[in-house]
Design a protein around this motif. Structure first.
Motif, PDB file in Angstrom:
ATOM      1  N   LYS A 235      37.113  53.892  27.815  1.00 21.33           N
ATOM      2  CA  LYS A 235      36.854  54.060  29.235  1.00 21.33           C
ATOM      3  C   LYS A 235      37.878  53.275  30.059  1.00 21.33           C
ATOM      4  O   LYS A 235      38.345  52.217  29.639  1.00 21.33           O
ATOM      5  CB  LYS A 235      35.430  53.602  29.575  1.00 21.33           C
ATOM      6  N   HIS A 236      38.201  53.834  31.224  1.00 21.05           N
ATOM      7  CA  HIS A 236      39.073  53.149  32.182  1.00 21.05           C
ATOM      8  C   HIS A 236      38.164  52.405  33.152  1.00 21.05           C
ATOM      9  O   HIS A 236      37.391  53.017  33.893  1.00 21.05           O
ATOM     10  CB  HIS A 236      39.957  54.151  32.913  1.00 21.05           C
ATOM     11  N   ILE A 237      38.287  51.101  33.160  1.00 22.49           N
ATOM     12  CA  ILE A 237      37.341  50.248  33.889  1.00 22.49           C
ATOM     13  C   ILE A 237      38.099  49.345  34.853  1.00 22.49           C
ATOM     14  O   ILE A 237      39.054  48.665  34.464  1.00 22.49           O
ATOM     15  CB  ILE A 237      36.506  49.397  32.911  1.00 22.49           C
ATOM     16  N   LEU A 238      37.651  49.359  36.096  1.00 24.23           N
ATOM     17  CA  LEU A 238      38.161  48.421  37.102  1.00 24.23           C
ATOM     18  C   LEU A 238      37.181  47.265  37.209  1.00 24.23           C
ATOM     19  O   LEU A 238      35.975  47.470  37.381  1.00 24.23           O
ATOM     20  CB  LEU A 238      38.301  49.117  38.459  1.00 24.23           C
ATOM     21  N   ILE A 239      37.709  46.050  37.111  1.00 23.53           N
ATOM     22  CA  ILE A 239      36.895  44.846  37.273  1.00 23.53           C
ATOM     23  C   ILE A 239      37.382  44.135  38.531  1.00 23.53           C
ATOM     24  O   ILE A 239      38.475  43.561  38.547  1.00 23.53           O
ATOM     25  CB  ILE A 239      36.997  43.930  36.037  1.00 23.53           C
ATOM     26  N   HIS A 240      36.587  44.240  39.576  1.00 20.91           N
ATOM     27  CA  HIS A 240      36.938  43.630  40.865  1.00 20.91           C
ATOM     28  C   HIS A 240      35.980  42.480  41.143  1.00 20.91           C
ATOM     29  O   HIS A 240      34.793  42.692  41.410  1.00 20.91           O
ATOM     30  CB  HIS A 240      36.870  44.657  41.990  1.00 20.91           C
ATOM     31  N   ILE A 241      36.485  41.249  41.058  1.00 17.28           N
ATOM     32  CA  ILE A 241      35.664  40.054  41.260  1.00 17.28           C
ATOM     33  C   ILE A 241      35.733  39.712  42.748  1.00 17.28           C
ATOM     34  O   ILE A 241      36.608  38.966  43.200  1.00 17.28           O
ATOM     35  CB  ILE A 241      36.142  38.902  40.371  1.00 17.28           C
ATOM     36  N   GLY A 242      34.807  40.265  43.505  1.00 16.73           N
ATOM     37  CA  GLY A 242      34.875  40.176  44.960  1.00 16.73           C
ATOM     38  C   GLY A 242      34.723  38.779  45.509  1.00 16.73           C
ATOM     39  O   GLY A 242      35.333  38.435  46.527  1.00 16.73           O
ATOM     40  N   PHE A 243      33.898  37.937  44.885  1.00 16.27           N
ATOM     41  CA  PHE A 243      33.669  36.607  45.449  1.00 16.27           C
ATOM     42  C   PHE A 243      34.890  35.699  45.319  1.00 16.27           C
ATOM     43  O   PHE A 243      34.931  34.631  45.927  1.00 16.27           O
ATOM     44  CB  PHE A 243      32.428  35.945  44.815  1.00 16.27           C
ATOM     45  N   LEU A 244      35.895  36.128  44.552  1.00 11.55           N
ATOM     46  CA  LEU A 244      37.127  35.351  44.436  1.00 11.55           C
ATOM     47  C   LEU A 244      38.221  35.837  45.393  1.00 11.55           C
ATOM     48  O   LEU A 244      39.314  35.275  45.403  1.00 11.55           O
ATOM     49  CB  LEU A 244      37.661  35.401  42.999  1.00 11.55           C
ATOM     50  N   THR A 245      37.960  36.871  46.189  1.00  6.61           N
ATOM     51  CA  THR A 245      38.965  37.351  47.133  1.00  6.61           C
ATOM     52  C   THR A 245      39.021  36.435  48.349  1.00  6.61           C
ATOM     53  O   THR A 245      38.011  35.835  48.747  1.00  6.61           O
ATOM     54  CB  THR A 245      38.655  38.783  47.592  1.00  6.61           C
ATOM     55  N   GLU A 246      40.214  36.353  48.943  1.00  9.43           N
ATOM     56  CA  GLU A 246      40.362  35.542  50.147  1.00  9.43           C
ATOM     57  C   GLU A 246      39.522  36.116  51.284  1.00  9.43           C
ATOM     58  O   GLU A 246      39.030  35.375  52.145  1.00  9.43           O
ATOM     59  CB  GLU A 246      41.840  35.483  50.559  1.00  9.43           C
TER      60      GLU A 246
END
Length: 656
Positions: A302-313
């Motif tokens: 599977k092609h999986i995007l892992i976006h850790i939002g709480f670490l974004t500016e």
């Protein structure tokens, strides 16, 4: 007398000059009209000036017919674009008549010049020299006249084509009337919205919207799906090639590429990479065991995007600056374990910790996020958190609703259906800042199994072999306690002096509270504070200690389970009344009404005594009795506890 202002070019002054010349408004040349020069020279200057001016006007006036359709190319472009077919033909006719008149006047001037030269004594020797330039000028004017005739033919063709296009445009405008199709009940309202607000977001212009009814309908039928397809649009698109066959997910045996995917630049990312490296050998052993168990029956990659939002500016990223100052690490522990598990299972990962990276990977068009994605979503799954979920909703437009079933939300405390369902939450007063998503409840994945409504994601605890367990058992200091709390703010708990004084009677108390230069005043003097320790040194401290004591916060973190895995007894406070969003600031606004009866309800309910003790810290007798019982308890084999401790469970759909 004041001179009257000359009309501007935009007012049509230039086209009016030539009728004046053609009608003879300018007096015929005479000997008195050319003072300061010879008659022949002045006549040639006059004719040359008229010819040059005619050519300039011809080129500038007709140039607009062949120029790009952009306002501001030249002032004449605007004028000629406004001209109708009859007016344009009239201008060409007047210019042709004017050139014919010029040729006649040139002939008169030439004869006049020839007669003048004949009567002059000194200049009679050069009549041919003076006549030849006039003859050359006549030839040039004749050539210009022929060019005007040719251009007139071409302009006539252009005007005919323009008229045909205008008729087609009128027909297309008829076809761009808002359709009344019951299958598309929102079409008229959306067109009305576009009329008023299509300039509110540059993404509409990116998709070709230009303020016309046709562009609105094309956008609403082909980019969005509120209006029916237009019958005159080309709907016979080339068939897309079939998707390539999916690769089979294969277990990986090297975590180094994952460390590169995680990236750099944040202390939170450094912590996650250290954890992955620290547990690498145990991860690889676990992957080999699972591979043998599955016997080659693993599913597709599977092609999986892992976006850790709480670490974004954009979300503030309050975690990264606190990693080295005793801040909470539970979320980063879980994300590091999720990354390692998905990677070792053989899936293709993209990791993002910035909004710009998220937009690039999703294919977000330029603008403010009101339009759908430019292409189909290239990911089978997206793992994110509430911050990332909010960012995706803000920038994916209608595509968020289209693809939201592919989202998995890492949600520490869980989301109850009453807060998740939009209509129910609104009617029953359950709406919060973190709810209202209309996802399937199983798409929310928790750190501990709070509820069957959500999925249990979990995390991993370090696995100790038999030799390590025996070494820990032999090195235990029976009278040593470690406090769960690395930030000085945790030690501000009211009444802590009372129960810490009781604990100090029986055990040596150690702390790992962060400080820069001076010892935190919140930490009592009898506590031996080591300062903030690296993770492996903290593990060594736990392996010596007998007791790991919590002050009631943080809630439901991984540290108590790590302490239990290293042979400690976990002592925690019982909450009376239980903490919830109704009576405690920490839980207020969270999409759950769950009541938390202790600092770690999972450890209390699923592990329990003798490894977990939950007591009322305000009851001194109960607290002291628990300490005495814990001290009498001999070191036990940790095999019994390992079967009841949490481990990572990665949930992947469709046999992933």
């Amino acid at each position: 007398m004041m001179e009257e202002p000359s009309p501007s070019l935009e007012q049509g002054a230039v086209p009016l000059l030539f009728p004046l010349l053609a009608e003879g408004a300018m007096p015929p040349p005479s000997s008195s009209s050319f003072q300061g020069c010879s008659d022949g020279d002045c006549s040639r200057i006059f004719v040359l000036g008229i010819g040059f001016f005619t050519l300039c006007f011809l080129m500038t006036s007709l140039g607009g017919q062949f120029s790009a359709k952009r306002l501001g190319d030249s002032p004449f472009t605007i004028r000629t674009e406004v001209m109708g077919a009859l007016e344009s033909r009239g201008v060409l006719r007047r210019m042709s008549d004017m050139l014919e008149l010029l040729m006649k006047r040139m002939d008169i001037l030439a004869r006049l010049e020839n007669g003048t030269d004949f009567h002059k004594g000194d200049e009679a020797r050069f009549p041919l020299d003076r006549f030849q330039p006039a003859a050359g000028l006549m030839e040039r004017i004749q050539a210009i006249a022929q060019n005007v005739s040719d251009i007139a033919i071409k302009v006539d063709q252009i005007l005919r084509n323009s008229l045909m296009n205008a008729k087609m445009g009128d027909g297309r405008r008829d076809q761009c009337e808002v359709p009344r199709d019951p299958k598309y009940p929102d079409c008229a309202g959306k067109v009305e919205w576009m009329r008023a607000r299509w300039t509110s977001d540059p993404c509409y212009a990116f998709f070709g919207v230009d303020g016309t009814e046709c562009s609105f309908l094309i956008y609403l039928s082909e980019v969005e799906w509120f209006c029916p397809p237009l019958p005159w649009r080309n709907q016979t698109a080339a068939p897309s090639p079939p998707p390539p066959p999916r690769a089979q997910a294969a277990f990986r045996s090297n975590l180094a590429p994952l460390l590169e995917l995680v990236g750099t630049g944040k202390e939170s990312l450094s912590f996650m990479k250290k954890r992955i490296r620290h547990l690498a050998q145990q991860w690889l052993r676990a992957a080999r065991r699972l591979e043998q168990k599955l016997k080659g029956q693993q599913g597709d990659q599977k092609h999986i995007l892992i976006h850790i939002g709480f670490l974004t500016e954009e979300s503030g990223d309050v975690f990264s600056p606190r990693v080295l100052k005793g801040g909470p690490l539970g979320e980063m522990v879980q994300w590091a374990d999720i990354l390692a598990a998905l990677f070792l299972l053989g899936h293709s990962l993209k990791v993002t910790v910035s909004l710009k990276e998220l937009q690039s990977n999703l294919g977000v068009p330029p603008g403010r996020g009101n339009c759908p994605l430019t292409n189909p979503l290239p990911f089978d799954l997206i793992y994110t958190d509430y911050h990332g979920l909010q960012q995706m909703k803000q920038h994916m437009g209608l595509s968020f609703k289209k693809y939201r079933c592919r989202v998995r939300v890492i949600d520490t405390f869980g989301t109850e259906p009453a807060y998740n369902h939009e209509e129910y939450a609104t009617l029953r007063g359950f709406r919060t800042n973190w709810g209202y998503w209309n996802l399937h409840p199983s798409q929310f994945m928790t750190m501990f199994p709070h509820t069957p409504d959500n999925s249990f994601m979990g995390f991993v605890s370090e696995e100790l072999n038999q030799t390590e367990r025996q070494r820990i058992k032999s090195n235990k200091v029976g009278s040593m306690a470690v406090v769960y709390g690395k930030e000085a703010s945790i030690w501000k708990l009211q009444g802590k002096e009372k129960f810490l004084a009781i604990l100090n009677k029986y055990m040596e108390i150690h702390g790992t509270v962060y400080y820069e230069t001076q010892r935190p005043p919140e930490v009592p003097a009898f506590v031996k504070n080591h300062g903030l320790l690296p993770q492996h040194e903290f593990q060594q401290l736990l392996r010596k200690a007998k007791l790991f004591i919590g002050f009631g916060f943080p809630y439901e973190g991984p540290a108590p389970l790590e302490a239990i895995a290293n042979g400690c007894v976990f002592l925690q406070a019982r909450f009376n009344p239980p903490h919830s969003s109704l009576n405690h600031e920490f839980f207020r606004g969270k999409p759950t009404s769950r009541e938390v009866s202790s600092q770690h309800p999972y450890a209390e309910d699923f592990i329990g005594k003798p490894h977990v003790w939950t007591v009322d810290y305000n009851n001194s007798e109960e607290f002291e009795a628990a300490i005495k019982t814990i001290l009498r308890t001999q070191g036990r084999e940790m095999n019994s506890i390992r079967s009841r401790m949490t481990s990572l469970h990665v949930s992947l759909p469709d046999g992933g």
